[in-house]
Scaffold this active site. Structure first.
Site, PDB file in Angstrom:
ATOM      1  CG  HIS A  33      -1.569  -6.312   3.580  1.00  0.00           C
ATOM      2  ND1 HIS A  33      -1.862  -4.900   3.294  1.00  0.00           N
ATOM      3  CD2 HIS A  33      -0.569  -6.220   4.647  1.00  0.00           C
ATOM      4  CE1 HIS A  33      -0.918  -4.157   4.179  1.00  0.00           C
ATOM      5  NE2 HIS A  33      -0.358  -5.017   4.942  1.00  0.00           N
ATOM      6  CB  CYS A  34      -2.328  -4.606  -2.108  1.00  0.00           C
ATOM      7  SG  CYS A  34      -3.679  -5.963  -2.694  1.00  0.00           S
ATOM      8  CB  SER A  35      -6.523  -2.009  -0.945  1.00  0.00           C
ATOM      9  OG  SER A  35      -7.558  -1.556  -0.400  1.00  0.00           O
ATOM     10  CG  ASN A  68      -1.984  -0.971   1.179  1.00  0.00           C
ATOM     11  OD1 ASN A  68      -2.160  -2.087   1.991  1.00  0.00           O
ATOM     12  ND2 ASN A  68      -2.883  -1.105   0.305  1.00  0.00           N
ATOM     13  CB  THR A 123      -2.008  -9.607  -2.876  1.00  0.00           C
ATOM     14  OG1 THR A 123      -2.040  -8.450  -1.774  1.00  0.00           O
ATOM     15  CG2 THR A 123      -1.847 -10.963  -2.091  1.00  0.00           C
TER      16      THR A 123
END
Length: 750
Positions: free
Chosen positions: A665-667, A514, A673
């Site tokens: 993880h991303c959003s 992120n 990801t």
């Protein structure tokens, strides 16, 4: 209705005892708003009315009945066609042609929703499209309506002196629509005062047979094929189509490109250092190295990605059709199915690739040992050994479910990214969420922009819940050593669950993709130095910015410790599982342990990435997994050592089999990801220091390995590598990796 009845009882009456209408003037002085009253009985509330005669330049004329001579009067000999729009929304208010000889009047039932009609920024064309339900009917409607120039509106109540506001708004929008798209000097607009049922039949001159007979009709359609009628029937889709709508909502971020538009929106970047069909490339990747074939490459990648999307839609359809079998029936069906066989119709078969690889390995061993020992004949022709249980596909094709993700919707950051049941991370039962403190209340209130996020932890049920939006990822049929956990960025209400996943799975490294800009967009929340969790103590020990010359890469070192929950966190009304012992639903207090977080800030959502940074991230991640002390020591001494693990050192065997899973993880935990997991796995199985557990020949195979990996990941978590841009970036990134490897190889002294 109670308020209206009270006004009725307290209102004025005339000499006959009938209720008198009371009037009020709105803010606009020329509009008179009347409240409708029904004499001698309980009033029927129809909404506010407007006196159209007070409006300046009013173009709406009254007509007493359909025989009004003013309707057909014009200043030319032109024969006008008349359209009567019946605006009544009740089931018994639709009119139809009672006599086909009345060829100059057409009746159209148009009961549009009053809420949308009254919206000033909602034009008539949008109303019509919403009512008709398809662009085809909208186009057909416009083709027919352009032939009319006289329009009569009827709602069975309105008059010029007291027109319903809904009717007035619709007439105004309709006038703008007609004058804009079909301007004509002969346009006329009339309001039929009173009900159609009360209107006398028009005589159309002396011929009493040519008439329109208002008649009640329960059908909401008129036949489109007739010259004098219009069909506005709304076809309700069959039940199966509702599944498609649900599936489309899960894939709502998908953009479809045509093969001809690929060159307009995409370009395939190939490194200049790579020659066509370069020997440094695996066989399956060489087709991407010919610069003259850029159009062909893009088209092939586009077709492959469309195939991946179709496969995923089939899995989601199975989620809607799947009925869970009892365990004994599932075991029986697996026994009856027997060992999996290779299907020639498949695009690829990992089982077949494994057999080919085992056969080639066996052949090499025989050649190397030929001079040292004699191999018995009965062993030389033996068939390959059967696959172990680890070689089976993680989930049978019919076992896809999304049930818990749908039921626990408040724990999802996005409504269309849900975890499959067969691979989702399951937590030990948790007690009721803690009471919200002042600090955590502030965090929670800022999260209102997420419709899927609970606004207050107090709203949670005290029922134990093992759900978190996360999936285990493991490609055992390619290489079983590398394990991942893909998850969404934790919400303020799920931060305890997030850290619980880390402690349960002994996660050592977190990869966060992120950017800081996404904090303002509420795409993620800071899950350290935060009071939204109560069952864990997170201490930030150290932070390094731009480590190993990776711009935008931050390394954080956390000390994580599980703590005992407060007794008041558990409601007395909650049903404790098993024997009621608190230990069955809570984790024991643990010793503190170290967790490393790598945050890469320069990867925007749905965009490509600099492969040089990904390669360095991959090496830093390996250093933190397998040799963290040396790497941290080098950072403390301000010495950049991103190459503590040398890919060219084939003698260095890392303990990948016993390594902890990598949490990424991303959003949403699927797009970026998915790209990172795909590239990290590819680099791991292509590196001689980490690929000693490979089960397929990743160099000499002809099937597209990136396609295989993405498809296998999507079997375990939805939308991994979410869009075509990210899918193309996987190929470009891997080509850049081999270009860098070639540069390093050429720079080495002979």
């Amino acid at each position: 209705m109670d308020r209206i009845a009270q006004q009725y009882r307290n209102g004025k009456r005339d000499n006959n005892g009938n209720r008198m209408a009371s009037s009020a003037i709105s803010e606009k002085g020329h509009i008179q708003v009347n409240q409708t009253r029904t004499p001698g009985q309980m009033p029927v509330y129809r909404g506010e009315t407007i006196n159209l005669s007070n409006l300046p330049q009013n173009q709406i004329k009254p007509c007493k009945d359909l025989d009004d001579v003013n309707i057909r009067r014009n200043n030319s000999n032109r024969h006008s066609k008349i359209l009567l729009l019946d605006l009544c929304a009740g089931p018994n208010t639709n009119s139809f042609l009672g006599n086909t000889n009345a060829k100059d009047i057409t009746v159209l039932s148009l009961p549009l929703p009053s809420t949308l009609v009254k919206r000033s920024n909602y034009p008539f064309e949008n109303l019509l499209k919403n009512y008709l339900g398809s662009d085809e009917k909208y186009i057909e409607f416009t083709k027919i309506i352009k032939d009319y120039d006289i329009f009569i509106f009827s709602d069975s109540f309105s008059r010029i002196s007291s027109c319903l506001k809904t009717t007035f708004c619709l007439i105004e929008k309709f006038k703008k629509f007609i004058c804009h798209f079909f301007p004509s000097p002969y346009l006329k607009f009339f309001l039929l005062e009173g009900s159609l049922n009360d209107s006398k039949a028009p005589s159309l001159g002396k011929n009493k047979k040519n008439c329109i007979l208002p008649k009640l009709d329960l059908n909401l359609n008129v036949n489109l094929t007739s010259r004098s009628t219009l069909n506005l029937r709304i076809n309700i889709p069959p039940p199966n189509d509702s599944n498609k709508i649900f599936l489309q909502s899960l894939k709502k971020d998908l953009i479809h490109y045509s093969p001809n538009s690929l060159q307009k929106f995409f370009q395939f970047n190939m490194p200049a250092d790579l020659a066509p069909n370069d020997t440094i490339l695996p066989n399956w990747l060489k087709f991407c190295s010919v610069k003259e074939n850029e159009k062909v490459i893009l088209k092939k990648l586009f077709n492959n990605f469309e195939t991946l999307e179709n496969f995923e839609m089939q899995r989601l359809e199975k989620c809607l059709k799947f009925k869970k079998k009892p365990l004994h029936q599932k075991q029986l069906s697996q026994k009856q199915r027997g060992p999996q066989s290779t299907d020639d119709s498949k695009l690829y078969s990992l089982t077949s690739l494994q057999r080919q690889y085992k056969s080639s390995l066996k052949s090499n061993i025989q050649k190397n040992q030929k001079l040292k020992l004699i191999i018995p004949k009965n062993n030389t022709s033996s068939s390959p050994s059967p696959l172990s249980s680890d070689d089976t596909i993680m989930s049978p094709i019919n076992d896809y479910e999304l049930t818990e993700g749908i039921q626990s919707f408040t724990k999802n950051r996005y409504s269309n990214i849900l975890p499959y049941e067969h691979s989702r991370v399951k937590l030990p039962h948790s007690p009721k969420p803690p009471a919200v403190s002042e600090a955590s209340t502030t965090e929670t209130k800022t999260d209102k922009s997420y419709p899927m996020c609970p606004v207050d932890a107090k709203n949670h049920s005290c029922k134990p819940n093992d759900y978190i939006n996360a999936n285990y990822l493991k490609l055992t049929q390619i290489n079983p050593d590398f394990k991942y956990i893909a998850t969404q960025a934790p919400l303020p209400s799920t931060m305890d669950d997030f850290w619980k996943v880390i402690t349960l799975n002994k996660v050592k490294v977190i990869i966060s993709l992120n950017s800081d800009d996404e904090l303002n967009l509420r795409k993620w929340d800071i899950y350290w130095n935060n009071l939204s969790y109560s069952n864990h103590t997170i201490k930030l020990q150290n932070t390094w910015e731009n480590i190993c010359n990776i711009n935008g890469c931050v390394l954080r070192v956390f000390q994580v410790k599980k703590t005992a929950p407060q007794n008041d966190n558990i409601s007395q009304d909650c049903d404790l599982p098993h024997n009621g012992d608190l230990t069955s639903i809570t984790m024991a207090v643990s010793e503190p342990f170290i967790v490393y977080q790598l945050q890469y800030k320069n990867w925007l959502d749905s965009c490509g990435v600099d492969m040089n940074d990904i390669i360095k991230l991959h090496k830093v991640k390996n250093s933190l997994l397998f040799n963290p002390q040396s790497f941290i020591t080098s950072l403390e001494k301000d010495v950049c050592k991103p190459d503590l693990i040398d890919d060219n050192n084939s003698e260095l065997h890392l303990d990948t089999a016993n390594s902890s899973p990598l949490l990424v993880h991303c959003s949403a935990g699927c797009g970026r990801t998915g790209v990172f997991v795909t590239l990290d796995f590819l680099l791991s199985i292509l590196s001689p220091t980490t690929n000693h557990s490979n089960k397929i020949d990743v160099w000499n195979m002809t099937q597209d390995l990136i396609f295989i990996i993405v498809n296998e990941l999507r079997k375990q978590r939805i939308s991994m590598v979410q869009n075509l841009t990210q899918y193309i970036a996987c190929y470009e990134a891997l080509l850049n990796y081999f270009a860098l490897q070639k540069q390093i190889k050429n720079a080495l002294p002979c």
